[in-house]
Motif scaffolding. Sequence first.
Motif, PDB file in Angstrom:
ATOM      1  N   VAL A  41      61.425-131.622  22.811  1.00  0.00           N
ATOM      2  CA  VAL A  41      60.515-132.329  23.709  1.00  0.00           C
ATOM      3  C   VAL A  41      61.352-132.903  24.844  1.00  0.00           C
ATOM      4  CG1 VAL A  41      58.782-132.858  21.953  1.00  0.00           C
ATOM      5  CG2 VAL A  41      60.577-134.504  22.396  1.00  0.00           C
ATOM      6  N   SER A  43      60.832-135.610  26.927  1.00  0.00           N
ATOM      7  CA  SER A  43      59.932-136.756  26.969  1.00  0.00           C
ATOM      8  C   SER A  43      59.643-137.243  28.389  1.00  0.00           C
ATOM      9  CB  SER A  43      60.501-137.892  26.123  1.00  0.00           C
ATOM     10  OG  SER A  43      59.610-138.952  26.034  1.00  0.00           O
ATOM     11  N   HIS A  46      57.428-134.854  30.258  1.00  0.00           N
ATOM     12  CA  HIS A  46      56.092-134.642  29.706  1.00  0.00           C
ATOM     13  C   HIS A  46      55.877-133.223  29.193  1.00  0.00           C
ATOM     14  CE1 HIS A  46      55.042-138.553  31.435  1.00  0.00           C
ATOM     15  NE2 HIS A  46      55.713-138.145  32.495  1.00  0.00           N
ATOM     16  N   VAL A  67      51.924-132.426  28.760  1.00  0.00           N
ATOM     17  CA  VAL A  67      50.933-133.472  28.459  1.00  0.00           C
ATOM     18  C   VAL A  67      51.063-134.595  29.482  1.00  0.00           C
ATOM     19  CG1 VAL A  67      50.784-132.936  26.003  1.00  0.00           C
ATOM     20  CG2 VAL A  67      52.500-134.570  26.789  1.00  0.00           C
ATOM     21  N   ARG A  70      54.052-139.130  27.068  1.00  0.00           N
ATOM     22  CA  ARG A  70      55.396-138.716  26.670  1.00  0.00           C
ATOM     23  C   ARG A  70      55.331-138.033  25.312  1.00  0.00           C
ATOM     24  NH1 ARG A  70      59.835-140.687  28.874  1.00  0.00           N
ATOM     25  NH2 ARG A  70      59.749-142.178  30.561  1.00  0.00           N
ATOM     26  N   PRO A  71      55.762-136.761  25.221  1.00  0.00           N
ATOM     27  CA  PRO A  71      55.794-136.117  23.916  1.00  0.00           C
ATOM     28  C   PRO A  71      56.882-136.747  23.045  1.00  0.00           C
ATOM     29  CG  PRO A  71      56.754-134.669  25.567  1.00  0.00           C
ATOM     30  CD  PRO A  71      56.232-135.878  26.283  1.00  0.00           C
ATOM     31  N   ARG A  72      56.592-136.899  21.759  1.00  0.00           N
ATOM     32  CA  ARG A  72      57.532-137.508  20.816  1.00  0.00           C
ATOM     33  C   ARG A  72      57.506-136.741  19.511  1.00  0.00           C
ATOM     34  NH1 ARG A  72      60.426-140.528  24.078  1.00  0.00           N
ATOM     35  NH2 ARG A  72      59.522-142.498  24.677  1.00  0.00           N
ATOM     36  N   GLU A  85      51.932-137.398  21.234  1.00  0.00           N
ATOM     37  CA  GLU A  85      51.936-137.806  22.643  1.00  0.00           C
ATOM     38  C   GLU A  85      51.718-139.313  22.685  1.00  0.00           C
ATOM     39  OE1 GLU A  85      49.431-137.201  26.785  1.00  0.00           O
ATOM     40  OE2 GLU A  85      48.520-136.659  24.876  1.00  0.00           O
ATOM     41  N   THR A  96      50.409-143.955  19.887  1.00  0.00           N
ATOM     42  CA  THR A  96      50.271-142.506  19.845  1.00  0.00           C
ATOM     43  C   THR A  96      48.795-142.191  19.937  1.00  0.00           C
ATOM     44  OG1 THR A  96      52.233-142.256  18.483  1.00  0.00           O
ATOM     45  CG2 THR A  96      50.685-140.415  18.489  1.00  0.00           C
ATOM     46  N   GLN A  98      47.531-138.893  20.605  1.00  0.00           N
ATOM     47  CA  GLN A  98      47.186-137.517  20.250  1.00  0.00           C
ATOM     48  C   GLN A  98      48.318-136.899  19.429  1.00  0.00           C
ATOM     49  OE1 GLN A  98      44.488-135.601  21.700  1.00  0.00           O
ATOM     50  NE2 GLN A  98      43.996-136.642  23.593  1.00  0.00           N
ATOM     51  N   TRP A 100      49.487-132.969  18.903  1.00  0.00           N
ATOM     52  CA  TRP A 100      49.229-131.660  19.505  1.00  0.00           C
ATOM     53  C   TRP A 100      49.839-130.532  18.701  1.00  0.00           C
ATOM     54  CZ3 TRP A 100      46.297-131.086  23.884  1.00  0.00           C
ATOM     55  CH2 TRP A 100      46.048-132.240  24.639  1.00  0.00           C
TER      56      TRP A 100
END
Length: 105
Positions: A41, A43, A46, A67, A70-72, A85, A96, A98, A100
């Motif tokens: 990711v 972060s 995105h 996304v 921030r993706p985590r 996300e 958090t 979402q 995905w």
Amino acid sequence: VFNTDPMVSNLVVLGSGLAEPEAVFIDSDATSRTPKGVYWVNSGGHTVQTCPFEGCGPSGPVTIATVGGRPRGLAADAHFVYFGEVVPNAGVPGTTVQIWRARKL
């Protein structure tokens, strides 16, 4: 993100100019356990990105998901990668909002 395989005599840059890369996952063939690709990711950017295990080459990493937050975190199965996300200021900072799933390349 660097390939640090002890069988490789030098480091290989897989991606550069990234914004907060984290949560790296090595994808390997289930039968031979041969590494196929690297997912992470990005972060601050995105995105969720990937490269072949040998390196991305001049074209750079491939983005498989983008996304708004921030993706985590990162997990995977045979066909998909999964990540959370986090959207700051979505009610409670750091919530958090979402989880995905994106198809692996």
